[in-house]
Write an enzyme that holds these catalytic residues in place. Structure first.
Site, PDB file in Angstrom:
ATOM      1  N   SER B  15      64.078   8.528  -0.754  1.00 36.24           N
ATOM      2  CA  SER B  15      63.689   7.120  -0.646  1.00 36.24           C
ATOM      3  C   SER B  15      62.915   6.930   0.651  1.00 36.24           C
ATOM      4  O   SER B  15      62.867   7.810   1.508  1.00 36.24           O
ATOM      5  CB  SER B  15      64.925   6.221  -0.696  1.00 36.24           C
ATOM      6  OG  SER B  15      65.827   6.570   0.316  1.00 36.24           O
ATOM      7  N   CYS B  16      62.320   5.762   0.778  1.00 30.43           N
ATOM      8  CA  CYS B  16      61.487   5.404   1.924  1.00 30.43           C
ATOM      9  C   CYS B  16      62.226   5.672   3.243  1.00 30.43           C
ATOM     10  O   CYS B  16      63.401   5.315   3.337  1.00 30.43           O
ATOM     11  CB  CYS B  16      61.147   3.920   1.799  1.00 30.43           C
ATOM     12  SG  CYS B  16      60.002   3.331   3.026  1.00 30.43           S
ATOM     13  N   PRO B  17      61.671   6.281   4.256  1.00 29.22           N
ATOM     14  CA  PRO B  17      60.264   6.629   4.412  1.00 29.22           C
ATOM     15  C   PRO B  17      59.925   8.085   4.091  1.00 29.22           C
ATOM     16  O   PRO B  17      58.795   8.505   4.300  1.00 29.22           O
ATOM     17  CB  PRO B  17      60.051   6.416   5.915  1.00 29.22           C
ATOM     18  CG  PRO B  17      61.330   6.887   6.523  1.00 29.22           C
ATOM     19  CD  PRO B  17      62.408   6.505   5.528  1.00 29.22           C
TER      20      PRO B  17
END
Lengths: 404, 78
Positions: B15-17
């Site tokens: 998931s982000c980042p």
């Protein structure tokens, strides 16, 4: 018949407008800023760490630990329910757009999620607030402590980003490995998600209706929480992104979205405070001092820094964690778990002895209009946001402070 | 679309980042006009990646969704 078809076409277009593509972040920011004003108008502004702390207290109450039997039950807690329905709102948004899936990351990412969540709990309890209460609501609330908390956040984000880059360089295996994805809504087979979205939406509205008889404020907190989750999910509204991306890829969209929300909130909050607008009989001074915490300056700078570290490592602040929980990102489930487990412990046993050692003069409530008047306080917050805007736009062009 | 792929970056489950960080790092090590295939499961990448390409000048040749909620992007280094 043809009229019916046209009608369906129009509704279909409307549905696509909301759920086919992500919304611009600034649209999300403006709507979230507006909903924040509504929360303040009916009770008090948006906050997230208090709600997650309430979840933790309820967990320990069930387990019979830490004498938390008297904790406010989740079903009666405005902020506990706001956070819960923020998760549900995001779940609805993800289902409607067929973006829901249980995404289980490599173990290293789960560990980072848990540690990040725990650090956020420590930062929020020491700094009295999180990126929402002490920043997204704190800045519009004309709080001096919010400005200090924001500086702490920036420093924490920069340090944690350096760590992430170092980890990726030296230990790339930590964020690699087996991952799993379940219940994805790809293609026509995934249309069940849309139906599930309608069912969850109807249940949410029914629950809010049940509260509307004797607990009107809570009923509205449920509806606004649900909308906040849905809007955050659709616009990918993320405060970590706002702080981090200028230093990572140099992008400014996330920052501008957050700034838009703060500026909208600033206008509404200033009017509410200036006139003492409230539901029921509330003293003007009480209204003015809402969301002004006794953390100027020491607790704000340290709390902000630790929170900034945690949210960058987790990949979501308190709210970013909650709405990603709703779209099935299991790394952020670990983050929420770390947050709710550590928060009550920190509040009861870690923060009080530290605060006792601090000189009383290091932390007080700083309400900017007391020093600058309302025009001066409004102008100061506006100038800070403008400087931030000019910086991220200049940096986006030049890449001076971007790692990539 | 028949495009020769020079490198594949697997960001499934991340998931982000992390997807964007890994992508930016991988692109740094590639030569001009080489093509990177990125696969991942984070819905955020669907908006982050085109924006980043727009800003960095790299070309997003193709994007699509595979079975199991996996997104696939082809990016050509400028």
């Amino acid at each position: 018949m043809s009229d019916n078809k046209k009608e369906a076409g129009a509704l279909g277009q409307l549905y696509k407008t909301f759920f086919a593509k992500h919304w611009p972040v600034w649209v999300g920011g403006i709507i979230l800023g507006t909903l924040n004003i509504l929360l303040f108008a009916i009770k008090s502004p948006w906050g997230a760490s208090g709600g997650i702390n309430n979840w933790g207290e309820n967990l320990y109450s069930i387990l019979g630990l830490f004498n938390l039997e008297d904790a406010t039950p989740l079903i009666s807690s405005n902020y506990g329910m706001l956070c819960l329905f923020l998760v549900i709102g995001s779940f609805i948004g993800a289902l409607f757009s067929k973006e829901f899936a249980l995404r289980i990351p490599p173990v290293g990412e789960l560990i980072k999620g848990f540690i990040g969540g725990s650090l956020m709990a420590l930062g929020a309890t020491f700094g009295i607030g999180c990126t929402i209460g002490a920043f997204f609501s704190g800045m519009p609330a004309l709080s001096g402590g919010a400005i200090i908390f924001t500086i702490g956040l920036f420093l924490g984000v920069i340090v944690a980003l350096k760590y992430l880059m170092w980890e990726m360089e030296k230990f790339p295996g930590f964020s690699s490995g087996k991952s799993y994805s379940f219940f994805a809504g790809t293609g026509k087979k995934g249309n069940w998600q849309k139906w599930a979205g309608w069912i969850v939406l109807i249940i949410t509205l029914y629950i809010a209706y049940q509260y509307s008889g004797n607990h009107q404020v809570l009923a509205w907190f449920i509806i606004i929480g649900m909308l906040m989750g849905l809007i955050s999910q659709r616009s990918r509204f993320c405060i970590v992104k706002a702080f981090r991306d200028p230093f990572m890829t140099g992008e400014s969209d996330g920052s501008v979205g957050v700034m838009a929300g703060i500026m909208i909130g600033l206008i509404g909050f200033t009017i509410i405070k200036y006139f003492g607008i409230a539901v029921g009989d509330v003293a003007l001074r009480t209204r003015e001092m809402t969301w002004i915490f006794s953390h100027f300056f020491f607790r704000a700078i340290i709390g902000g820094f630790v929170f900034g570290l945690g949210m960058t490592i987790a990949g979501g602040c308190a709210v970013g964690t909650l709405w990603r929980v709703g779209e099935g990102q299991v790394k952020l489930w670990a983050s929420a778990l770390g947050f709710l487990i550590i928060s009550p412990i920190s509040k009861l046993y870690i923060v009080p002895p530290i605060v006792e050692m601090l000189p009383a003069s290091w932390d007080f409530k700083s309400y900017l209009p007391d020093y600058l008047g309302y025009p001066g306080a409004f102008a100061l917050v506006t100038v800070i946001i403008l400087i931030w805007y000019v910086f991220v736009k200049w940096n986006e062009k030049t890449g001076k402070f971007s790692a990539y | 679309m028949n495009i020769a792929i020079d490198q594949t970056l697997d960001c499934k489950g991340l998931s982000c980042p992390m997807p964007m960080m890994k992508l930016a790092k991988a692109m740094k090590g590639m030569k001009s006009e080489e093509v990177l295939e990125m696969i991942g499961t984070d819905p955020g990448t669907k908006s982050d990646l085109p924006r980043w390409c727009n800003k960095s000048g790299n070309v997003l040749l193709d994007e699509g969704e595979l079975e199991g909620g996996i997104f696939r992007f082809l990016i050509q280094k400028k």
